[in-house]
Scaffold this motif. Sequence first.
Motif, PDB file in Angstrom:
ATOM      1  N   ARG A  39      15.982  -5.569   3.162  1.00 43.39           N
ATOM      2  CA  ARG A  39      15.254  -6.600   3.904  1.00 43.39           C
ATOM      3  C   ARG A  39      14.141  -5.984   4.743  1.00 43.39           C
ATOM      4  NH1 ARG A  39      16.968  -6.370   9.094  1.00 43.39           N
ATOM      5  NH2 ARG A  39      19.034  -5.552   9.534  1.00 43.39           N
ATOM      6  N   GLY A  40      14.058  -4.650   4.702  1.00 44.46           N
ATOM      7  CA  GLY A  40      13.008  -3.949   5.432  1.00 44.46           C
ATOM      8  C   GLY A  40      13.184  -2.459   5.243  1.00 44.46           C
ATOM      9  N   TYR A  41      12.324  -1.672   5.871  1.00 40.15           N
ATOM     10  CA  TYR A  41      12.377  -0.211   5.736  1.00 40.15           C
ATOM     11  C   TYR A  41      12.118   0.439   7.088  1.00 40.15           C
ATOM     12  CZ  TYR A  41      12.035  -1.262   0.791  1.00 40.15           C
ATOM     13  OH  TYR A  41      12.276  -1.768  -0.455  1.00 40.15           O
ATOM     14  N   ILE A  42      12.798   1.552   7.326  1.00 39.27           N
ATOM     15  CA  ILE A  42      12.516   2.384   8.492  1.00 39.27           C
ATOM     16  C   ILE A  42      11.478   3.409   8.049  1.00 39.27           C
ATOM     17  CG2 ILE A  42      13.485   4.130  10.042  1.00 39.27           C
ATOM     18  CD1 ILE A  42      16.141   2.547   9.867  1.00 39.27           C
ATOM     19  N   ASP A  43      10.320   3.365   8.676  1.00 43.16           N
ATOM     20  CA  ASP A  43       9.199   4.218   8.277  1.00 43.16           C
ATOM     21  C   ASP A  43       9.256   5.551   9.025  1.00 43.16           C
ATOM     22  OD1 ASP A  43       6.852   5.407   7.572  1.00 43.16           O
ATOM     23  OD2 ASP A  43       5.549   3.741   8.170  1.00 43.16           O
ATOM     24  N   LEU A  44       9.660   6.600   8.299  1.00 43.02           N
ATOM     25  CA  LEU A  44       9.715   7.951   8.872  1.00 43.02           C
ATOM     26  C   LEU A  44       8.573   8.816   8.358  1.00 43.02           C
ATOM     27  CD1 LEU A  44      13.565   8.602   8.372  1.00 43.02           C
ATOM     28  CD2 LEU A  44      12.430   7.677  10.398  1.00 43.02           C
ATOM     29  N   SER A  45       7.615   8.164   7.678  1.00 40.01           N
ATOM     30  CA  SER A  45       6.570   8.934   6.993  1.00 40.01           C
ATOM     31  C   SER A  45       5.572   9.577   7.955  1.00 40.01           C
ATOM     32  CB  SER A  45       5.826   8.036   6.000  1.00 40.01           C
ATOM     33  OG  SER A  45       5.186   6.967   6.682  1.00 40.01           O
ATOM     34  N   SER A  46       5.376   8.981   9.129  1.00 43.59           N
ATOM     35  CA  SER A  46       4.393   9.526  10.081  1.00 43.59           C
ATOM     36  C   SER A  46       4.971   9.582  11.486  1.00 43.59           C
ATOM     37  CB  SER A  46       3.128   8.655  10.074  1.00 43.59           C
ATOM     38  OG  SER A  46       2.599   8.540   8.781  1.00 43.59           O
ATOM     39  N   SER A 193      12.334   2.424  -7.262  1.00 40.32           N
ATOM     40  CA  SER A 193      11.334   2.524  -6.191  1.00 40.32           C
ATOM     41  C   SER A 193      11.576   1.536  -5.058  1.00 40.32           C
ATOM     42  CB  SER A 193       9.932   2.304  -6.755  1.00 40.32           C
ATOM     43  OG  SER A 193       9.624   3.290  -7.717  1.00 40.32           O
ATOM     44  N   ILE A 194      12.222   0.410  -5.342  1.00 41.84           N
ATOM     45  CA  ILE A 194      12.463  -0.564  -4.270  1.00 41.84           C
ATOM     46  C   ILE A 194      13.521  -0.043  -3.300  1.00 41.84           C
ATOM     47  CG2 ILE A 194      14.327  -1.996  -5.259  1.00 41.84           C
ATOM     48  CD1 ILE A 194      11.175  -3.395  -3.599  1.00 41.84           C
ATOM     49  N   HIS A 195      14.449   0.775  -3.825  1.00 40.54           N
ATOM     50  CA  HIS A 195      15.522   1.314  -2.972  1.00 40.54           C
ATOM     51  C   HIS A 195      15.152   2.655  -2.347  1.00 40.54           C
ATOM     52  CE1 HIS A 195      18.293  -1.844  -4.037  1.00 40.54           C
ATOM     53  NE2 HIS A 195      18.089  -1.626  -5.327  1.00 40.54           N
ATOM     54  N   GLN A 202       3.871   3.105  -3.856  1.00 39.01           N
ATOM     55  CA  GLN A 202       4.977   2.974  -4.813  1.00 39.01           C
ATOM     56  C   GLN A 202       5.844   1.760  -4.471  1.00 39.01           C
ATOM     57  OE1 GLN A 202       8.351   5.703  -4.601  1.00 39.01           O
ATOM     58  NE2 GLN A 202       8.086   6.182  -6.774  1.00 39.01           N
ATOM     59  N   LEU A 203       6.088   1.571  -3.182  1.00 40.84           N
ATOM     60  CA  LEU A 203       6.883   0.424  -2.740  1.00 40.84           C
ATOM     61  C   LEU A 203       6.192  -0.885  -3.099  1.00 40.84           C
ATOM     62  CD1 LEU A 203       9.152  -0.951  -1.163  1.00 40.84           C
ATOM     63  CD2 LEU A 203       7.917  -0.464   0.948  1.00 40.84           C
ATOM     64  N   GLU A 204       4.893  -0.944  -2.892  1.00 39.69           N
ATOM     65  CA  GLU A 204       4.150  -2.170  -3.178  1.00 39.69           C
ATOM     66  C   GLU A 204       4.163  -2.487  -4.672  1.00 39.69           C
ATOM     67  OE1 GLU A 204       2.434  -5.620  -2.945  1.00 39.69           O
ATOM     68  OE2 GLU A 204       3.253  -4.504  -1.242  1.00 39.69           O
ATOM     69  N   ARG A 205       4.041  -1.455  -5.520  1.00 42.44           N
ATOM     70  CA  ARG A 205       4.098  -1.686  -6.975  1.00 42.44           C
ATOM     71  C   ARG A 205       5.461  -2.241  -7.382  1.00 42.44           C
ATOM     72  NH1 ARG A 205       1.339   3.311  -7.274  1.00 42.44           N
ATOM     73  NH2 ARG A 205       3.285   4.403  -7.780  1.00 42.44           N
TER      74      ARG A 205
END
Length: 679
Positions: A39-46, A193-195, A202-205
């Motif tokens: 239902r969402g993602y924790i963004d650790l990318s930046s 990619s969704i998981h 990649q997530l958007e695709r």
Amino acid sequence: MLTWESSVQELQGVGTHRSELLKKLGIMTLGDLLSHYPRGYIDLSSPCGIAEAPYDEVCAVLATVIRKSNEIRLHSGMKLYKVTAADDSGVLELTFFNTKYLVEKLEYDTPYLFYGRAEGSRNRRSMTTPLVYPADSGHPFMAVYPLTAGLTGGMISGLMKRALKLNLRLPEVLPETVRLPHHLIGIKEAVYSIHFPTSLEQLERARRRLIFEELFILAAGIGALKTHTKVCRAAAMQPHSLQPFYDALPFTLTDAQLRAIGDLVNDMQRTIPSNRLIQGDVGSGKTMVAAAGVYFAFLSGAQSAMMAPTELLARQHYEGLAPLCKKLGVKIELLTGSMTAAQKRAVYQRLSHGEVDFCVGTHALLSEGVEFRRLGLVVTDEQHRFGVAQRAALQMKGEHPHTLVMSATPIPRTLALMVYGELDISVIDELPPNRKPVKTYKISSSKRERAFGFIRQHLDRGLQAYIVCPLVEDGEENTGLQAASSYVVELGSSAFSGYTLGLLHGRMKAAEKEKIMAGFKNGEIQILVSTTVVEVGVDVPNAVIMMIENAERFGLSQLHQLRGRVGRGKEQSHCILVSDSRNPDTVSRLQMLCSSNDGFEIAEYDLRTRGPGNFLGHQQHGLPQLRIADLTEDLDLVRDAQAAATQLLSVDPMLEHPESASLRHAVEQLMGQVGERPN
């Protein structure tokens, strides 16, 4: 060999107990598991440094642990732990509760990613109960899944990894002739990619592919259903005067009701079986429109059936319509699952012999023994509680009868045309005269005790109240939201000690829910603490207060639907929205509800302003629950998927070609879902 349909218990780590917990989330097969989308993602990318952490916002901070305090025991029995982390720009004070194991695992002089709400001053920040990840976790985006008590996000994520390693053959529903022109990736890449996305691109695709697929299946199913209806032929009914019906009513119908009756009667005089939706606010008089249709069918020598989602609602319709039917000479019967076998057989016999003109019931109407002599009109109440397959099953009891579905969920016409693809729509956009509007107030939790006093004043006068919570149990989400099962205990021992409270939620068995609602209707229960399962419920005129906790968690249309549970008697009714949200958009939305009682105006506003996935709520639209698509947010993909489905159906209208086999199976699965979901 394991397949998409294999039981989730085939997966290592899923025993009987865990499979029962997964079942609460609708996960019974490996396909269900892989389709349990985040239902969402924790963004650790930046991640940012301590001094750069945005104040009062959720973010990821990279810092090194330099100090850990001893355990502190609080009066409440909770255990508190303090951890200090730092970087070149400042210090980060971390507070944890009852997480000894987590704190002990943290190593000194080791960098970690701390994810939470940053507070405090510029060079001395703080976080309470942050999530903790290794600095080199390898996953820049951590999926956040819908959960239930007993299951954590880590458990779900671990099961996803194991399932994906099985290298299952995933069903490819989209033919290449659809997938390639729309630049959609394959199903295997999309599911992985969704998981576990490694980038936003990649997530958007993945999202785009899965959303398109779901909408395509839905559009194909509705299109095939519409095609099937058009090739059927119904017996056209002859024109008759409805004046005796109007004369028998103790009140005058509104112009909107008369227009809807005109639409329905015109439908019933055609040879193509009608599929009409009567859409109107709570209390707008949809049932009287249905009753007029029943009388028109009776004058034409045809029988009618009305299916309600619960026994209490069915009984309510029966008791409300029986006196009118008696006046008009229409023989009415009730058929429910709780009747004895002998009682059911007697009703079956009278129906098949044509001795019953109008049968009101529950799913019992779908039973194998139910046969009508000449079924001409099928009515389903609270449309969104039934799957398409259930409506079709009732229609199959006759030779292509006309169909009327009723819904109290106001949906803007622009959206309704997409949502109710196979139905024509009549809107009842006015309420009967002399109906008192519900007074609505927004309060913060600091005024909750005052609101409780207001409720007690009404209870002491013999009136009743609802208190609605967003969750069933504590621990479903790590959010501090009110959960009905614990809140009812808390209220019964504090603010409402000495009063009678009841608990209602969607995970209860049907008989248990019926018993609780009957107790509330009969006045044995003074306060009903519930989840949104009450948004479609029994008419209780004595209930005059609706208090909704964490009101910011609901869409406006859903709040309006909940508010419709009160305001049904002579007393002035009140709706109290409790929210501590300071978000300007949220405050504006809730204030809009306080200033308007017009469901359609509210729905238009909600559609314009509400975020993704929220306008329609849970099963508000009579269609199967969508796992990832959002009919309001993904409008471009809705149009693309509809166009692609229309093109496919032009050459294969009933999905009978061999290359449509996977799609046909997906359509049957999606359209055959049961309407009601746990709340």
